[in-house]
Design a protein around this motif. Structure first.
Motif, PDB file in Angstrom:
ATOM      1  N   TRP A 134       0.937  -1.183  -0.018  1.00  0.00           N
ATOM      2  CA  TRP A 134       0.223  -0.110   0.045  1.00  0.00           C
ATOM      3  C   TRP A 134       0.839   1.343  -0.062  1.00  0.00           C
ATOM      4  N   TYR A 135       1.815   1.360   1.018  1.00  0.00           N
ATOM      5  CA  TYR A 135       2.664   2.502   0.924  1.00  0.00           C
ATOM      6  C   TYR A 135       3.465   2.764  -0.325  1.00  0.00           C
ATOM      7  N   LEU A 136       4.147   1.839  -0.700  1.00  0.00           N
ATOM      8  CA  LEU A 136       5.002   1.940  -1.984  1.00  0.00           C
ATOM      9  C   LEU A 136       3.989   2.219  -3.080  1.00  0.00           C
ATOM     10  N   LEU A 137       2.947   1.694  -3.271  1.00  0.00           N
ATOM     11  CA  LEU A 137       2.141   1.779  -4.729  1.00  0.00           C
ATOM     12  C   LEU A 137       1.138   2.614  -4.676  1.00  0.00           C
ATOM     13  N   GLN A 138       0.464   2.878  -3.427  1.00  0.00           N
ATOM     14  CA  GLN A 138      -0.891   3.838  -3.397  1.00  0.00           C
ATOM     15  C   GLN A 138      -0.794   4.737  -2.512  1.00  0.00           C
ATOM     16  N   TYR A 139       0.054   4.990  -1.472  1.00  0.00           N
ATOM     17  CA  TYR A 139      -0.188   6.012  -0.586  1.00  0.00           C
ATOM     18  C   TYR A 139       0.281   7.388  -1.364  1.00  0.00           C
ATOM     19  N   VAL A 140      -0.336   8.192  -1.259  1.00  0.00           N
ATOM     20  CA  VAL A 140       0.006   9.746  -1.928  1.00  0.00           C
ATOM     21  C   VAL A 140       0.218  10.873  -0.809  1.00  0.00           C
ATOM     22  N   SER A 141       1.436  11.136  -0.698  1.00  0.00           N
ATOM     23  CA  SER A 141       1.728  12.135   0.252  1.00  0.00           C
ATOM     24  C   SER A 141       1.915  13.825  -0.504  1.00  0.00           C
ATOM     25  N   GLU A 142       2.506  14.560   0.273  1.00  0.00           N
ATOM     26  CA  GLU A 142       2.559  15.990  -0.451  1.00  0.00           C
ATOM     27  C   GLU A 142       3.622  15.788  -1.624  1.00  0.00           C
TER      28      GLU A 142
END
Length: 157
Positions: free
Chosen positions: A7-15
């Motif tokens: 999830w973090y590598l492929l889908q999480y979107v930060s600023e």
């Protein structure tokens, strides 16, 4: 832990954007790798066993499609009709599962199919992601409250 990493590598979107797409844009990555990363489908799957060619078959409940995995695909210990949330990637015409699978209780299959159909009809990627994260949240709640029936926990309003 693998599910979180996926999830973090492929889908999480930060600023700063999505980690994998930042990496791809800042580094030279082979075209087939970049193309494969764009094909990753996060969904609820039902393991349907093996077909006559001895390939593993998955039913994508949210997108209502059948996926035949590559003969080289390594799949964890699943038995027929197991439900799980996971990600499938396509590369060179073959499908593989990523290692982060989250098993779901089988007795909520009909509820998930019904909700998956509603989400599919919306045709909205953001709503689809919200639905999948809600299912993972409900799964965690079900594990914590093991004395309750899964159908009483997997309720969508």
């Amino acid at each position: 832990m693998s599910a979180f990493n996926d999830w973090y590598l492929l889908q999480y979107v930060s600023e700063d954007g999505c980690p994998i797409w930042n990496y791809v844009s800042e580094n030279s990555v082979e075209e087939k790798v970049s193309k494969a990363l764009k094909t990753i489908k996060h969904s609820i799957y039902e393991y349907q066993g093996r077909n006559l060619r001895r390939q593993h078959v998955l039913k994508d409940i949210v997108h209502n499609r059948k996926i035949v995995l590559s003969k080289r695909a390594i799949i964890p210990s699943l038995i027929k009709n197991d439900l799980f949330i996971g990600r499938v990637i396509e590369t060179e015409g073959e499908y593989y599962t990523l290692s982060g699978l989250c098993l779901l209780p089988g007795d909520v299959k009909n509820v998930l199919k019904k909700e998956g159909k509603k989400v599919r009809s919306l045709n909205d990627v953001k709503k689809e992601m919200e639905f999948l994260l809600k299912v993972e949240n409900l799964k965690t709640k079900w594990v914590r409250y093991g004395h309750l029936d899964a159908k009483s926990i997997f309720v969508f309003n």
